[in-house]
Write a protein that holds these residues in place. Structure first.
Motif, PDB file in Angstrom:
ATOM      1  N   ASP A   1     -45.089  47.298 -19.210  1.00  0.00           N
ATOM      2  CA  ASP A   1     -45.103  46.810 -20.599  1.00  0.00           C
ATOM      3  C   ASP A   1     -43.713  46.799 -21.221  1.00  0.00           C
ATOM      4  OD1 ASP A   1     -47.809  46.581 -20.327  1.00  0.00           O
ATOM      5  OD2 ASP A   1     -48.270  48.506 -21.270  1.00  0.00           O
ATOM      6  N   GLN A   2     -42.842  47.712 -20.797  1.00  0.00           N
ATOM      7  CA  GLN A   2     -41.476  47.831 -21.310  1.00  0.00           C
ATOM      8  C   GLN A   2     -41.418  47.971 -22.831  1.00  0.00           C
ATOM      9  OE1 GLN A   2     -39.054  44.615 -19.787  1.00  0.00           O
ATOM     10  NE2 GLN A   2     -38.544  45.805 -17.977  1.00  0.00           N
ATOM     11  N   PRO A   3     -42.131  48.965 -23.397  1.00  0.00           N
ATOM     12  CA  PRO A   3     -41.976  49.184 -24.840  1.00  0.00           C
ATOM     13  C   PRO A   3     -40.607  49.762 -25.187  1.00  0.00           C
ATOM     14  CG  PRO A   3     -43.316  50.915 -23.877  1.00  0.00           C
ATOM     15  CD  PRO A   3     -43.048  49.937 -22.777  1.00  0.00           C
ATOM     16  N   LEU A   4     -39.932  50.349 -24.224  1.00  0.00           N
ATOM     17  CA  LEU A   4     -38.581  50.864 -24.443  1.00  0.00           C
ATOM     18  C   LEU A   4     -37.803  50.798 -23.134  1.00  0.00           C
ATOM     19  CD1 LEU A   4     -38.943  53.895 -23.087  1.00  0.00           C
ATOM     20  CD2 LEU A   4     -39.845  54.431 -25.348  1.00  0.00           C
ATOM     21  N   ARG A   5     -36.482  50.760 -23.271  1.00  0.00           N
ATOM     22  CA  ARG A   5     -35.593  50.714 -22.116  1.00  0.00           C
ATOM     23  C   ARG A   5     -34.504  51.752 -22.299  1.00  0.00           C
ATOM     24  NH1 ARG A   5     -34.549  44.157 -21.553  1.00  0.00           N
ATOM     25  NH2 ARG A   5     -36.723  43.524 -21.327  1.00  0.00           N
ATOM     26  N   VAL A   6     -33.768  52.002 -21.225  1.00  0.00           N
ATOM     27  CA  VAL A   6     -32.654  52.935 -21.300  1.00  0.00           C
ATOM     28  C   VAL A   6     -31.611  52.388 -22.274  1.00  0.00           C
ATOM     29  CG1 VAL A   6     -30.790  54.030 -19.994  1.00  0.00           C
ATOM     30  CG2 VAL A   6     -33.045  53.758 -18.954  1.00  0.00           C
ATOM     31  N   GLY A   7     -31.196  53.226 -23.241  1.00  0.00           N
ATOM     32  CA  GLY A   7     -30.230  52.820 -24.257  1.00  0.00           C
ATOM     33  C   GLY A   7     -30.856  52.406 -25.565  1.00  0.00           C
ATOM     34  N   ASP A   8     -32.188  52.238 -25.626  1.00  0.00           N
ATOM     35  CA  ASP A   8     -32.853  51.840 -26.870  1.00  0.00           C
ATOM     36  C   ASP A   8     -32.969  53.035 -27.811  1.00  0.00           C
ATOM     37  OD1 ASP A   8     -33.108  49.379 -25.791  1.00  0.00           O
ATOM     38  OD2 ASP A   8     -35.280  49.439 -25.501  1.00  0.00           O
ATOM     39  N   TYR A   9     -32.764  52.754 -29.104  1.00  0.00           N
ATOM     40  CA  TYR A   9     -32.987  53.766 -30.132  1.00  0.00           C
ATOM     41  C   TYR A   9     -34.401  53.581 -30.653  1.00  0.00           C
ATOM     42  CZ  TYR A   9     -32.333  56.694 -34.273  1.00  0.00           C
ATOM     43  OH  TYR A   9     -32.457  57.666 -35.216  1.00  0.00           O
ATOM     44  N   CYS A  10     -35.225  54.625 -30.551  1.00  0.00           N
ATOM     45  CA  CYS A  10     -36.628  54.477 -30.900  1.00  0.00           C
ATOM     46  C   CYS A  10     -37.174  55.766 -31.507  1.00  0.00           C
ATOM     47  CB  CYS A  10     -37.435  54.093 -29.653  1.00  0.00           C
ATOM     48  SG  CYS A  10     -37.338  55.319 -28.335  1.00  0.00           S
ATOM     49  N   ARG A  11     -38.402  55.652 -31.980  1.00  0.00           N
ATOM     50  CA  ARG A  11     -39.101  56.818 -32.533  1.00  0.00           C
ATOM     51  C   ARG A  11     -40.429  56.949 -31.810  1.00  0.00           C
ATOM     52  NH1 ARG A  11     -40.680  57.073 -38.793  1.00  0.00           N
ATOM     53  NH2 ARG A  11     -42.058  55.368 -38.142  1.00  0.00           N
ATOM     54  N   VAL A  12     -40.676  58.123 -31.258  1.00  0.00           N
ATOM     55  CA  VAL A  12     -41.938  58.439 -30.586  1.00  0.00           C
ATOM     56  C   VAL A  12     -42.615  59.522 -31.395  1.00  0.00           C
ATOM     57  CG1 VAL A  12     -43.038  59.220 -28.477  1.00  0.00           C
ATOM     58  CG2 VAL A  12     -40.951  57.848 -28.352  1.00  0.00           C
ATOM     59  N   ASP A  13     -43.708  59.145 -32.078  1.00  0.00           N
ATOM     60  CA  ASP A  13     -44.372  60.054 -33.028  1.00  0.00           C
ATOM     61  C   ASP A  13     -43.353  60.459 -34.101  1.00  0.00           C
ATOM     62  OD1 ASP A  13     -46.781  59.776 -31.724  1.00  0.00           O
ATOM     63  OD2 ASP A  13     -46.443  61.513 -30.433  1.00  0.00           O
ATOM     64  N   ASP A  14     -42.926  61.721 -34.132  1.00  0.00           N
ATOM     65  CA  ASP A  14     -41.962  62.147 -35.156  1.00  0.00           C
ATOM     66  C   ASP A  14     -40.582  62.434 -34.561  1.00  0.00           C
ATOM     67  OD1 ASP A  14     -42.848  64.280 -33.694  1.00  0.00           O
ATOM     68  OD2 ASP A  14     -42.922  65.689 -35.374  1.00  0.00           O
ATOM     69  N   ILE A  15     -40.338  61.951 -33.362  1.00  0.00           N
ATOM     70  CA  ILE A  15     -39.057  62.199 -32.683  1.00  0.00           C
ATOM     71  C   ILE A  15     -38.272  60.900 -32.637  1.00  0.00           C
ATOM     72  CG2 ILE A  15     -37.941  62.969 -30.558  1.00  0.00           C
ATOM     73  CD1 ILE A  15     -40.523  64.517 -29.931  1.00  0.00           C
ATOM     74  N   LYS A  16     -37.015  60.955 -33.107  1.00  0.00           N
ATOM     75  CA  LYS A  16     -36.128  59.810 -33.059  1.00  0.00           C
ATOM     76  C   LYS A  16     -34.976  60.119 -32.104  1.00  0.00           C
ATOM     77  CE  LYS A  16     -36.836  57.829 -37.662  1.00  0.00           C
ATOM     78  NZ  LYS A  16     -36.167  57.423 -38.924  1.00  0.00           N
ATOM     79  N   GLY A  17     -34.607  59.110 -31.306  1.00  0.00           N
ATOM     80  CA  GLY A  17     -33.494  59.327 -30.401  1.00  0.00           C
ATOM     81  C   GLY A  17     -33.246  58.108 -29.531  1.00  0.00           C
ATOM     82  N   THR A  18     -32.193  58.197 -28.733  1.00  0.00           N
ATOM     83  CA  THR A  18     -31.812  57.133 -27.809  1.00  0.00           C
ATOM     84  C   THR A  18     -32.340  57.472 -26.417  1.00  0.00           C
ATOM     85  OG1 THR A  18     -29.806  56.717 -29.091  1.00  0.00           O
ATOM     86  CG2 THR A  18     -29.881  55.821 -26.858  1.00  0.00           C
ATOM     87  N   VAL A  19     -32.955  56.504 -25.769  1.00  0.00           N
ATOM     88  CA  VAL A  19     -33.525  56.730 -24.438  1.00  0.00           C
ATOM     89  C   VAL A  19     -32.395  56.913 -23.435  1.00  0.00           C
ATOM     90  CG1 VAL A  19     -35.006  55.791 -22.634  1.00  0.00           C
ATOM     91  CG2 VAL A  19     -35.547  55.351 -25.033  1.00  0.00           C
ATOM     92  N   GLU A  20     -32.380  58.075 -22.777  1.00  0.00           N
ATOM     93  CA  GLU A  20     -31.357  58.366 -21.781  1.00  0.00           C
ATOM     94  C   GLU A  20     -31.793  57.972 -20.378  1.00  0.00           C
ATOM     95  OE1 GLU A  20     -28.525  61.130 -21.770  1.00  0.00           O
ATOM     96  OE2 GLU A  20     -28.053  60.296 -23.732  1.00  0.00           O
ATOM     97  N   SER A  21     -33.072  58.249 -20.040  1.00  0.00           N
ATOM     98  CA  SER A  21     -33.565  57.920 -18.695  1.00  0.00           C
ATOM     99  C   SER A  21     -35.087  57.840 -18.727  1.00  0.00           C
ATOM    100  CB  SER A  21     -33.110  58.968 -17.674  1.00  0.00           C
ATOM    101  OG  SER A  21     -33.711  60.227 -17.955  1.00  0.00           O
ATOM    102  N   ILE A  22     -35.626  57.016 -17.821  1.00  0.00           N
ATOM    103  CA  ILE A  22     -37.073  56.898 -17.643  1.00  0.00           C
ATOM    104  C   ILE A  22     -37.357  57.228 -16.182  1.00  0.00           C
ATOM    105  CG2 ILE A  22     -39.088  55.375 -17.763  1.00  0.00           C
ATOM    106  CD1 ILE A  22     -37.604  53.708 -19.809  1.00  0.00           C
ATOM    107  N   GLY A  23     -37.913  58.422 -15.943  1.00  0.00           N
ATOM    108  CA  GLY A  23     -38.193  58.867 -14.583  1.00  0.00           C
ATOM    109  C   GLY A  23     -39.631  58.637 -14.189  1.00  0.00           C
TER     110      GLY A  23
END
Length: 590
Positions: free
Chosen positions: A377-399
């Motif tokens: 689905d690719q809702p997020l990628r490495v380097g994207d700034y996003c919010r998951v529930d109440d957490i905000k941050g930049t995606v560092e890695s998807i393992g």
């Protein structure tokens, strides 16, 4: 009275009998052990003729030992032929000679090892095809047939039709190719009751078949490079390399089988090599699957790298390794089945172990499925700034198990992929525009003309700014509160990232402060705030000037309320210089 006494005694005797019988029955049940009849086991046949595989293997062993009288016991013979020992030996020798000249049995692992025989073929139940003989004069199908009834143990023998065809074959004076070319000493000297020359020819033919297959592969690759234009590309070379070794192994096996059968090598030798041949064939197929897995993995990873989908590479690697593990497991099971090991119990244990492993690794499997859905689905990628529930941050890695985010506090948050795929994800990186939505509260002393001036000039600013999207901005006087006059602004900033949008928003707010200061009014302070400074009086001069400007607008029908004149909008577009004069700009050379 006597009659009543007799009736009473009869009743007591009847009751005693009723109580005694159950106790006797219980005593009998407790005093004797329950016996279960064990099913009668089928007595073994001393010649191993209970299955088609046992019949063929027993016959091969008998002729290998040159015990032709014993070999004849695997035939369906008439009573007359059975009584004649010489006739039985002659038929067995003829059978062996035909097999040596151009006959073959199916590999032992393929022949049925069940008393019922094969039931998935087109033949009648109780009849199995186990081989064939094909020479210049003879073409015989070799059948074994169950001679017993359903109530008796199975007894598989070569069918009467097969024996009649062998008996009618003329083999007088015929010699195999090896018997004609081999020296007499290599035929008379034997190893394992087989002429030693046959063993030597088998080794030589194995080497020759290998060299011929390499030559054929070289010619095929040369022709492919001449015909196929993409053969010299990286993709073409990878495909050719994946198929080269398996095809060479198949060619070696085919050449070896055909040549050894045509040259007249003993059926005893060829049957012993049948397990090795079929093993090499299956091994070649498994190697082909292994190399195709490597090729698909390499091609998919390079494609993901070109598209920038770095997170998908880990999934491709995991699937590749899982496929290779499955190939190894399936290969081991098949190889064990070929050499005669019963793998049914092992498969059952493997199935139970797999269920237990799946239950124990439920969370791991859930995270793996979650990672697959994230990649798909690719809702997020490495380097994207996003919010998951109440957490905000930049995606560092998807393992394969989890995804890591770096927050604005520079901390790392690890979220399991199973939980992440079920969460609400707000991705800021894919925004095509940034909302600009300030709400101003002006002092209650603001006059209506000052408010009209503010509405027109603020909207003019938004129309004129080059970084504001061309969609009509909204600047509305939305209400009067207890302490201020409320004006709400809605517009969209066109910027490549969040930092650039903040720069544009800063510039817009500063220009709006200039407009507010020029109008002669100011922003209202909340009524609950105690402001101790000396109040700045409203500028009557500026208010008069603004009133004259609005009056002039009205007189010339140029008041841009409630809507703007499209001509005026076109005049305003891009009329503001941004960045403003005096701002630092990075030169292109730098």
């Amino acid at each position: 009275m006597i009659l009543d006494t007799k009736r009473l005694l009869s009743f007591l005797l009847l009751m005693m009998l009723l109580f005694v019988k159950p106790f006797q029955a219980e005593a009998q049940l407790l005093g004797t052990k329950a016996t279960t009849e064990e099913p009668e086991k089928t007595p073994d046949d001393s010649l191993g003729r209970r299955t088609p595989q046992g019949t063929v293997n027993g016959f091969i062993k008998a002729i290998g030992d040159q015990n032709y009288l014993r070999a004849s016991q695997y035939f369906v013979l008439s009573k007359r032929s059975y009584r004649k020992t010489a006739e039985r030996i002659r038929i067995a020798k003829t059978f062996q000679q035909l097999l040596d000249q151009g006959g073959s049995f199916s590999p032992s692992s393929i022949i049925s090892n069940k008393e019922l025989g094969r039931i998935d073929d087109d033949l009648t139940t109780g009849v199995d095809l186990v081989g064939s003989i094909s020479t210049n004069k003879n073409n015989i199908q070799l059948y074994v047939e169950n001679q017993s009834d359903d109530s008796e143990p199975a007894l598989w023998l070569f069918s009467s039709e097969t024996i009649d065809a062998i008996n009618a074959a003329d083999v007088s004076g015929e010699k195999t190719f090896l018997d004609r070319i081999l020296p007499k000493v290599l035929i008379e000297r034997k190893l394992g009751n087989v002429p030693i020359g046959h063993w030597g020819v088998v080794v030589i033919m194995a080497v020759v078949a290998y060299l011929l297959s390499r030559l054929l592969i070289y010619i095929i690759i040369f022709l492919i490079h001449k015909i196929w234009k993409q053969a010299d590309s990286e993709k073409g070379e990878a495909i050719i390399d994946a198929f080269t070794l398996p095809i060479q192994m198949y060619l070696t096996v085919i050449l070896f089988v055909v040549t050894t059968q045509r040259m007249g090598i003993s059926i005893v030798v060829r049957q012993r090599f049948s397990i090795i041949i079929i093993t090499i064939g299956i091994l070649a197929f498994l190697i082909l699957l292994w190399r195709l897995t490597d090729f698909v993995s390499m091609f998919t990873r390079s494609r993901m790298n070109r598209r920038g989908r770095i997170s998908a590479v880990s999934v491709v690697l995991f699937l590749s390794r899982t496929t290779k593990a499955a190939i190894v497991v399936i290969g081991i099971i098949v190889m064990l089945g070929i050499i005669g090991v019963d793998v049914t119990a092992g498969l059952a244990a493997l199935g139970i172990g797999g269920i237990a492993l799946a239950l124990g690794a439920q969370k791991t499997i859930e995270n793996f499925v979650g990672s697959v859905s994230l990649i798909a689905d690719q809702p997020l990628r490495v380097g994207d700034y996003c919010r998951v529930d109440d957490i905000k941050g930049t995606v560092e890695s998807i393992g394969m198990r989890s995804t890591t985010l770096r927050t604005s506090a520079r901390t790392i948050v690890t979220i399991p992929n199973g939980q992440l795929s079920a969460s609400k994800i707000e991705n800021y990186a894919h925004r095509d525009r940034f909302i600009f939505n300030p709400i101003f509260g002006f002092r209650m002393e603001t006059t209506p003309d000052q408010m009209r001036y503010l509405l027109v000039e603020l909207r003019s600013l938004l129309y004129a700014h080059p970084a504001v999207l061309n969609s009509p901005p909204i600047v509305r006087f939305t209400g009067i509160t207890a302490d201020a006059l409320k004006v709400e602004i809605t517009a969209y900033i066109e910027a490549i990232n969040f930092e650039t949008s903040q720069e544009v928003q800063e510039d817009l707010l500063l220009r709006m402060m200039d407009i507010i200061e020029k109008s002669g009014t100011s922003l209202a302070y909340p009524s609950q705030t105690l402001y101790m400074a000396t109040d700045i009086p409203v500028s009557n001069e500026k208010a008069d000037e603004v009133a004259k400007t609005v009056k002039k607008w009205k007189k010339n029908n140029e008041l841009q309320l409630p809507k703007f004149d499209p001509k005026r909008v076109e005049e305003l577009k891009g009329s503001i210089k941004y960045p403003d004069d005096g701002s630092f700009e990075i030169k292109e050379e730098e």
